[in-house]
Design a protein around this motif. Structure first.
Motif, PDB file in Angstrom:
ATOM      1  N   ALA A   1      14.356  -5.454  57.440  1.00 26.00           N
ATOM      2  CA  ALA A   1      13.909  -4.249  58.133  1.00 26.00           C
ATOM      3  C   ALA A   1      14.852  -3.102  57.792  1.00 26.00           C
ATOM      4  O   ALA A   1      16.071  -3.270  57.774  1.00 26.00           O
ATOM      5  CB  ALA A   1      13.899  -4.492  59.631  1.00 26.00           C
TER       6      ALA A   1
ATOM      7  N   GLY B   1      18.684  -4.429  60.484  1.00 29.00           N
ATOM      8  CA  GLY B   1      18.412  -5.147  59.246  1.00 29.00           C
ATOM      9  C   GLY B   1      19.605  -5.163  58.316  1.00 29.00           C
ATOM     10  O   GLY B   1      19.929  -6.198  57.701  1.00 29.00           O
TER      11      GLY B   1
ATOM     12  N   ARG C   1      13.721  -3.684  51.219  1.00 29.37           N
ATOM     13  CA  ARG C   1      13.652  -3.250  52.613  1.00 29.37           C
ATOM     14  C   ARG C   1      12.277  -2.684  52.935  1.00 29.37           C
ATOM     15  O   ARG C   1      11.656  -2.035  52.092  1.00 29.37           O
ATOM     16  CB  ARG C   1      14.745  -2.222  52.901  1.00 29.37           C
ATOM     17  CG  ARG C   1      16.127  -2.832  52.736  1.00 29.37           C
ATOM     18  CD  ARG C   1      17.183  -2.045  53.433  1.00 29.37           C
ATOM     19  NE  ARG C   1      18.437  -2.776  53.403  1.00 29.37           N
ATOM     20  CZ  ARG C   1      19.570  -2.323  53.853  1.00 29.37           C
ATOM     21  NH1 ARG C   1      19.618  -1.108  54.391  1.00 29.37           N
ATOM     22  NH2 ARG C   1      20.666  -3.053  53.804  1.00 29.37           N
TER      23      ARG C   1
ATOM     24  N   GLN D   1      10.050  -0.217  59.720  1.00 36.05           N
ATOM     25  CA  GLN D   1       9.739  -0.848  60.996  1.00 36.05           C
ATOM     26  C   GLN D   1       8.265  -0.667  61.327  1.00 36.05           C
ATOM     27  O   GLN D   1       7.639   0.322  60.971  1.00 36.05           O
ATOM     28  CB  GLN D   1      10.599  -0.240  62.103  1.00 36.05           C
ATOM     29  CG  GLN D   1      10.477  -0.936  63.446  1.00 36.05           C
ATOM     30  CD  GLN D   1      11.400  -0.330  64.488  1.00 36.05           C
ATOM     31  OE1 GLN D   1      11.918   0.765  64.303  1.00 36.05           O
ATOM     32  NE2 GLN D   1      11.603  -1.025  65.587  1.00 36.05           N
TER      33      GLN D   1
ATOM     34  N   SER E   1      13.527  -9.479  60.511  1.00 34.27           N
ATOM     35  CA  SER E   1      12.515  -8.676  61.198  1.00 34.27           C
ATOM     36  C   SER E   1      12.488  -9.070  62.657  1.00 34.27           C
ATOM     37  O   SER E   1      13.218  -9.965  63.089  1.00 34.27           O
ATOM     38  CB  SER E   1      11.134  -8.919  60.565  1.00 34.27           C
ATOM     39  OG  SER E   1      10.782 -10.296  60.706  1.00 34.27           O
TER      40      SER E   1
ATOM     41  N   ASP F   1       6.520  -7.243  63.441  1.00 35.83           N
ATOM     42  CA  ASP F   1       6.825  -7.305  62.010  1.00 35.83           C
ATOM     43  C   ASP F   1       6.952  -8.753  61.554  1.00 35.83           C
ATOM     44  O   ASP F   1       6.486  -9.120  60.467  1.00 35.83           O
ATOM     45  CB  ASP F   1       8.123  -6.550  61.697  1.00 35.83           C
ATOM     46  CG  ASP F   1       7.917  -5.048  61.649  1.00 35.83           C
ATOM     47  OD1 ASP F   1       6.775  -4.619  61.391  1.00 35.83           O
ATOM     48  OD2 ASP F   1       8.890  -4.307  61.859  1.00 35.83           O
TER      49      ASP F   1
END
Length: 406
Positions: A174, A179, A202, A205, A229, A233
């Motif tokens: 994320a 992340g 990456r 969100q 995540s 997600d």
């Protein structure tokens, strides 16, 4: 001396009575616990109303009163937005709306609320919070981390995987601070254990389409696809991974931040074998089962690790208030660190100088459908990760409170 008239005497009596009533009303003002959570967004199922219920269960188990005052649970919806969460917490702190804030969870909101707590000497007890900064650079004397952070669910996992021959990794992360923190923690542990990171990508969100990201992971031929995540997600990514047949193709999927509600929504046939770390599983002990079945009776879903942490943190806060005999933030914080933590969530837990609750984690995997014995019987606990391994070492701490305590 001139005697007061009847009217003057009556007025004096009324004023005195009003003052006495005011004092008495102040004496019985409730102790308020503010559950600041996501009630309407993508994190609703993993915290939200379930966290409010968990806090109320803690109040019930404590007895409903502390310092001879009733205990009231209120809630606020931070919408996973730092400005919204900060505004609610500021109002609670400045206007007597809450004596403590619990849950919070989302990293940006958590950091904003923690800074408010620091400046006002108020208590905040975080549930699941990705950013290690909570107990590192941004630590506060009245702030505590009760469940997990990026380090705790990332750093302990690579070594046992590499020992099983799963020694190459590709990150799907994320694209926000949570992340990055988790990827950094995992990458360092992979390198230390002799593994290799073959690449990373990456994603934004609340992302609906993971096709291109998953195809890059497959093309890397990494033995492990490491998905960083949360909430919807995770659900979307795993659904699409199933459609691509990634697990059937021989690549192992790790989702360090796995919630039982995600697993339930997806169905275990779609995620069997998934590996992750967790501080809580409802079916682990007699105590966790008994508490979780009470929770299920009102919420109609088994508790997530975040909701369990809210219960434990709220209960421990009330015990600390009783021990301190005051609501004064720094004094209560001192008792939070002093008292051992014993409840269904953790046994003989302790709180470090940096605010981190020392407790074990569990390396878990999702069962095959044929192994399920009852509803919500999803996890196999493969290994206990001791608290000393799950917590970032104090020797590496960037929290100023640690140096002051030594």
């Amino acid at each position: 001396m001139k005697k007061p008239t009847t009217t003057a005497a009556a007025i004096a009596l009324l004023v005195g009575s009003a003052m006495l009533t005011s004092v008495r009303a102040e004496d019985v003002q409730p102790v308020r616990i503010g559950v600041l959570t996501d009630m309407s967004g993508m994190y609703r199922d993993i915290m939200g109303p379930g966290s409010v219920l968990a806090a109320r269960m803690a109040v019930e188990d404590f007895g409903g009163k502390v310092l001879d005052r009733p205990i009231e649970v209120i809630s606020g919806d931070h919408q996973a937005k730092a400005d919204v969460g900060a505004a609610i917490a500021r109002n609670w702190f400045d206007n007597g709306g809450a004596d403590v804030v619990v849950d919070v969870a989302q990293s940006a909101v958590a950091l904003a609320v923690q800074e408010l707590a620091r400046t006002r000497n108020k208590i905040v007890i975080h549930g699941v919070t990705g950013s290690p900064a909570i107990t590192q650079q941004a630590c506060a004397a009245t702030a505590f981390s009760w469940s997990l952070n990026a380090y705790a669910i990332s750093a302990p996992l690579p070594k046992p995987l590499i020992e099983r021959g799963l020694d190459s990794f590709f990150f799907l992360s994320a694209d926000y601070s949570f992340g990055k923190a988790m990827e950094d923690a995992a990458a360092g542990a992979i390198k230390a254990a002799g593994g290799k990171v073959l690449g990373s990508v990456r994603f934004p969100q609340n992302n609906p389409d993971f096709s291109s990201f998953l195809l890059q992971a497959v093309a890397s031929k990494a033995k492990v696809i490491w998905l960083i995540s949360a909430a919807e997600d995770t659900t979307n990514a795993l659904k699409q991974a199933k459609e691509f047949g990634i697990a059937e193709g021989g690549q192992h999927i790790v989702v360090p931040l796995t919630y039982i509600t995600n697993v339930h929504a997806l169905g275990i046939a779609n995620v069997q074998g998934l590996t992750f770390a967790t501080p809580f599983y409802w079916d682990r002990t007699d105590k966790t089962r008994a508490w979780s079945e009470r929770f299920f009776g009102q919420h109609h879903a088994m508790p997530t690790m975040d909701q369990a942490a809210v219960y434990s943190g709220t209960l421990h806060y009330l015990q600390a208030v009783a021990a301190a005999r005051t609501l004064d933030g720094p004094k209560v914080a001192g008792e939070i660190r002093k008292l051992p933590v014993n409840d269904m969530y953790v046994e003989n837990g302790s709180v470090r100088a940096d605010g981190w609750l020392m407790h074990p984690f569990y390396m878990a995997s999702i069962k095959a459908p044929g192994e399920v014995r009852k509803p919500w019987d999803y996890y196999t606990i493969e290994k206990v990760i001791p608290a000393s391994e799950a917590a970032q070492p104090l020797s590496e701490s960037q929290c100023p409170l640690v140096a002051q305590s030594q």
